[in-house]
Design a protein around this motif. Structure first.
Motif, PDB file in Angstrom:
ATOM      1  N   SER A 181       0.829  -1.207   0.000  1.00  0.00           N
ATOM      2  CA  SER A 181       0.000   0.000   0.000  1.00  0.00           C
ATOM      3  C   SER A 181       0.860   1.252   0.000  1.00  0.00           C
ATOM      4  O   SER A 181       0.570   2.218  -0.722  1.00  0.00           O
ATOM      5  CB  SER A 181      -0.923  -0.007   1.228  1.00  0.00           C
ATOM      6  N   ILE A 182       1.921   1.233   0.809  1.00  0.00           N
ATOM      7  CA  ILE A 182       2.817   2.392   0.864  1.00  0.00           C
ATOM      8  C   ILE A 182       3.514   2.583  -0.482  1.00  0.00           C
ATOM      9  O   ILE A 182       3.618   3.705  -0.989  1.00  0.00           O
ATOM     10  CB  ILE A 182       3.863   2.212   1.988  1.00  0.00           C
ATOM     11  N   LYS A 183       3.972   1.479  -1.081  1.00  0.00           N
ATOM     12  CA  LYS A 183       4.635   1.563  -2.386  1.00  0.00           C
ATOM     13  C   LYS A 183       3.671   2.078  -3.450  1.00  0.00           C
ATOM     14  O   LYS A 183       4.037   2.915  -4.287  1.00  0.00           O
ATOM     15  CB  LYS A 183       5.170   0.194  -2.793  1.00  0.00           C
ATOM     16  N   LEU A 184       2.432   1.593  -3.419  1.00  0.00           N
ATOM     17  CA  LEU A 184       1.432   2.032  -4.386  1.00  0.00           C
ATOM     18  C   LEU A 184       1.138   3.516  -4.217  1.00  0.00           C
ATOM     19  O   LEU A 184       0.981   4.248  -5.210  1.00  0.00           O
ATOM     20  CB  LEU A 184       0.148   1.218  -4.215  1.00  0.00           C
ATOM     21  N   PHE A 185       1.105   3.965  -2.953  1.00  0.00           N
ATOM     22  CA  PHE A 185       0.853   5.390  -2.691  1.00  0.00           C
ATOM     23  C   PHE A 185       1.939   6.255  -3.315  1.00  0.00           C
ATOM     24  O   PHE A 185       1.656   7.260  -3.976  1.00  0.00           O
ATOM     25  CB  PHE A 185       0.767   5.622  -1.180  1.00  0.00           C
ATOM     26  N   PHE A 186       3.189   5.866  -3.103  1.00  0.00           N
ATOM     27  CA  PHE A 186       4.295   6.648  -3.652  1.00  0.00           C
ATOM     28  C   PHE A 186       4.336   6.569  -5.178  1.00  0.00           C
ATOM     29  O   PHE A 186       4.709   7.534  -5.843  1.00  0.00           O
ATOM     30  CB  PHE A 186       5.625   6.177  -3.069  1.00  0.00           C
ATOM     31  N   ASP A 187       3.961   5.415  -5.736  1.00  0.00           N
ATOM     32  CA  ASP A 187       3.957   5.271  -7.197  1.00  0.00           C
ATOM     33  C   ASP A 187       2.895   6.156  -7.846  1.00  0.00           C
ATOM     34  O   ASP A 187       3.074   6.620  -8.975  1.00  0.00           O
ATOM     35  CB  ASP A 187       3.707   3.802  -7.576  1.00  0.00           C
ATOM     36  N   THR A 246       1.667   9.015  -6.528  1.00  0.00           N
ATOM     37  CA  THR A 246       1.756  10.427  -6.159  1.00  0.00           C
ATOM     38  C   THR A 246       3.157  10.957  -6.464  1.00  0.00           C
ATOM     39  O   THR A 246       4.082  10.195  -6.718  1.00  0.00           O
ATOM     40  CB  THR A 246       1.472  10.624  -4.651  1.00  0.00           C
ATOM     41  N   SER A 247       3.273  12.272  -6.407  1.00  0.00           N
ATOM     42  CA  SER A 247       4.576  12.916  -6.624  1.00  0.00           C
ATOM     43  C   SER A 247       4.790  13.989  -5.562  1.00  0.00           C
ATOM     44  O   SER A 247       5.318  15.060  -5.840  1.00  0.00           O
ATOM     45  CB  SER A 247       4.638  13.525  -8.025  1.00  0.00           C
ATOM     46  N   ILE A 248       4.363  13.690  -4.339  1.00  0.00           N
ATOM     47  CA  ILE A 248       4.493  14.654  -3.244  1.00  0.00           C
ATOM     48  C   ILE A 248       5.958  14.871  -2.887  1.00  0.00           C
ATOM     49  O   ILE A 248       6.395  15.986  -2.633  1.00  0.00           O
ATOM     50  CB  ILE A 248       3.711  14.152  -2.003  1.00  0.00           C
ATOM     51  N   LEU A 249       6.717  13.771  -2.873  1.00  0.00           N
ATOM     52  CA  LEU A 249       8.115  13.835  -2.487  1.00  0.00           C
ATOM     53  C   LEU A 249       9.003  13.490  -3.676  1.00  0.00           C
ATOM     54  O   LEU A 249       8.551  12.863  -4.638  1.00  0.00           O
ATOM     55  CB  LEU A 249       8.393  12.850  -1.329  1.00  0.00           C
ATOM     56  N   ASP A 250      10.268  13.888  -3.592  1.00  0.00           N
ATOM     57  CA  ASP A 250      11.204  13.521  -4.646  1.00  0.00           C
ATOM     58  C   ASP A 250      11.535  12.036  -4.539  1.00  0.00           C
ATOM     59  O   ASP A 250      11.299  11.393  -3.518  1.00  0.00           O
ATOM     60  CB  ASP A 250      12.482  14.354  -4.563  1.00  0.00           C
ATOM     61  N   GLU A 258      11.331   9.406  -1.309  1.00  0.00           N
ATOM     62  CA  GLU A 258      10.395   8.282  -1.312  1.00  0.00           C
ATOM     63  C   GLU A 258      11.122   6.964  -1.060  1.00  0.00           C
ATOM     64  O   GLU A 258      10.634   6.106  -0.314  1.00  0.00           O
ATOM     65  CB  GLU A 258       9.651   8.232  -2.647  1.00  0.00           C
ATOM     66  N   GLU A 259      12.277   6.797  -1.698  1.00  0.00           N
ATOM     67  CA  GLU A 259      13.051   5.573  -1.515  1.00  0.00           C
ATOM     68  C   GLU A 259      13.488   5.410  -0.062  1.00  0.00           C
ATOM     69  O   GLU A 259      13.434   4.305   0.501  1.00  0.00           O
ATOM     70  CB  GLU A 259      14.279   5.596  -2.430  1.00  0.00           C
ATOM     71  N   THR A 260      13.874   6.519   0.571  1.00  0.00           N
ATOM     72  CA  THR A 260      14.292   6.480   1.970  1.00  0.00           C
ATOM     73  C   THR A 260      13.137   6.088   2.876  1.00  0.00           C
ATOM     74  O   THR A 260      13.273   5.235   3.759  1.00  0.00           O
ATOM     75  CB  THR A 260      14.840   7.852   2.403  1.00  0.00           C
ATOM     76  N   LEU A 261      11.964   6.713   2.674  1.00  0.00           N
ATOM     77  CA  LEU A 261      10.797   6.397   3.504  1.00  0.00           C
ATOM     78  C   LEU A 261      10.322   4.967   3.286  1.00  0.00           C
ATOM     79  O   LEU A 261       9.888   4.295   4.239  1.00  0.00           O
ATOM     80  CB  LEU A 261       9.666   7.386   3.202  1.00  0.00           C
ATOM     81  N   MET A 262      10.390   4.490   2.042  1.00  0.00           N
ATOM     82  CA  MET A 262      10.020   3.102   1.764  1.00  0.00           C
ATOM     83  C   MET A 262      10.942   2.152   2.510  1.00  0.00           C
ATOM     84  O   MET A 262      10.497   1.171   3.129  1.00  0.00           O
ATOM     85  CB  MET A 262      10.105   2.835   0.260  1.00  0.00           C
TER      86      MET A 262
END
Length: 276
Positions: A31-37, A39-43, A47-51
């Motif tokens: 779900s987290i990966k899908l959210f980042f994929d 959206t473009s909120i973060l660079d 995103e890679e760091t938070l994942m």
């Protein structure tokens, strides 16, 4: 035996809970990966760091929940903790360091001091690329190939080189019997040589003036590992040229030490230290 009776057996319960935890952790990560994929909120680097961090958090939480469930079938955890002053005191001491690691880790993460893949120097003597950001520690792949793990509470100094510019910081550790005046003259000449030969690599401002030219910083550390004194040379370069320039500066220092018969530290030779 019916299904309900089978489920009441402890081994089956443990396996069922373990399976449910694995599935839940997997769904949370997806779900987290899908959210980042989507959206473009973060660079991308953020995103890679938070994942990476969320993967570590869900793994730890899953293991904690599983072990609590298993232990609850054998002990009354409430009475076990509240009824033993010694155990409670021991847990408090242990958790003190763990909680400190967690808090400092969250601070580094949310203040954006580190990202997955950054090149960092930790405590002045460990440097490399961040390969793992967990809840309690960092893992960096050093230039010699070794993987170094350090807990956040043990980090007293952190330098991050991934900020568009890098400071090349190379040094010679010379024997304490080496005359500093002679060493000063040689390394100052090396700094001038580097500015002449590698000036194109220096980071420049809008007027074309180098932000920081190669310069000799004199003695930056005394009695390094009881072997000698450190003489360092620095310069700010463009991020893309950092590794290449470091090699060139190390060569200039090595050839200058050879030609001028500088007395190297007894148990070592050319040493380098790179940072922001």
């Amino acid at each position: 035996m019916d299904f309900l009776g089978l489920f009441k057996q402890l081994p089956v319960q443990i396996l069922t809970v373990a399976l449910l935890i694995i599935i839940t952790v997997y769904l949370i990560r997806k779900s987290i990966k899908l959210f980042f994929d989507k959206t473009s909120i973060l660079d991308e680097k953020r995103e890679e760091t938070l994942m990476h961090f969320s993967n570590q958090v869900t793994k730890v939480l899953g293991l904690v929940i599983f072990f609590i469930f298993v232990l609850s079938n054998f002990f009354d955890l409430t009475k076990l903790v509240t009824g033993s002053v010694v155990l409670a005191s021991a847990l408090a001491l242990i958790l003190q360091h763990i909680i400190r690691d967690y808090i400092m880790g969250l601070t580094y993460l949310f203040e954006r001091q580190i990202h997955h893949g950054d090149y960092v120097i930790i405590n002045g003597n460990r440097q490399g690329k961040i390969e793992e950001i967990s809840m309690r520690h960092l893992k960096i792949r050093q230039y010699d190939g070794y993987l170094y793990t350090v807990s956040y509470s043990n980090i007293t100094e952190l330098q991050n080189g991934n900020r568009g510019m890098r400071r090349v910081n190379e040094s010679l550790v010379l024997n304490y019997r080496q005359n500093p005046d002679d060493a000063y003259k040689v390394i100052e000449e090396v700094a001038n040589t580097c500015n002449e030969k590698y000036g194109e690599y220096l980071l420049k401002d809008e007027n074309g003036v180098p932000v920081e030219s190669f310069k000799f910083n004199q003695i930056t550390e005394l009695n390094v590992d009881f072997r000698g004194h450190r003489y360092s040379l620095t310069g700010v370069v463009k991020e893309a040229d950092f590794v290449e320039v470091g090699k060139k500066v190390r060569y200039e220092l090595a050839i200058a030490a050879y030609k001028n018969d500088l007395m190297m530290a007894e148990s070592g030779g050319l040493e380098s230290q790179q940072g922001l």
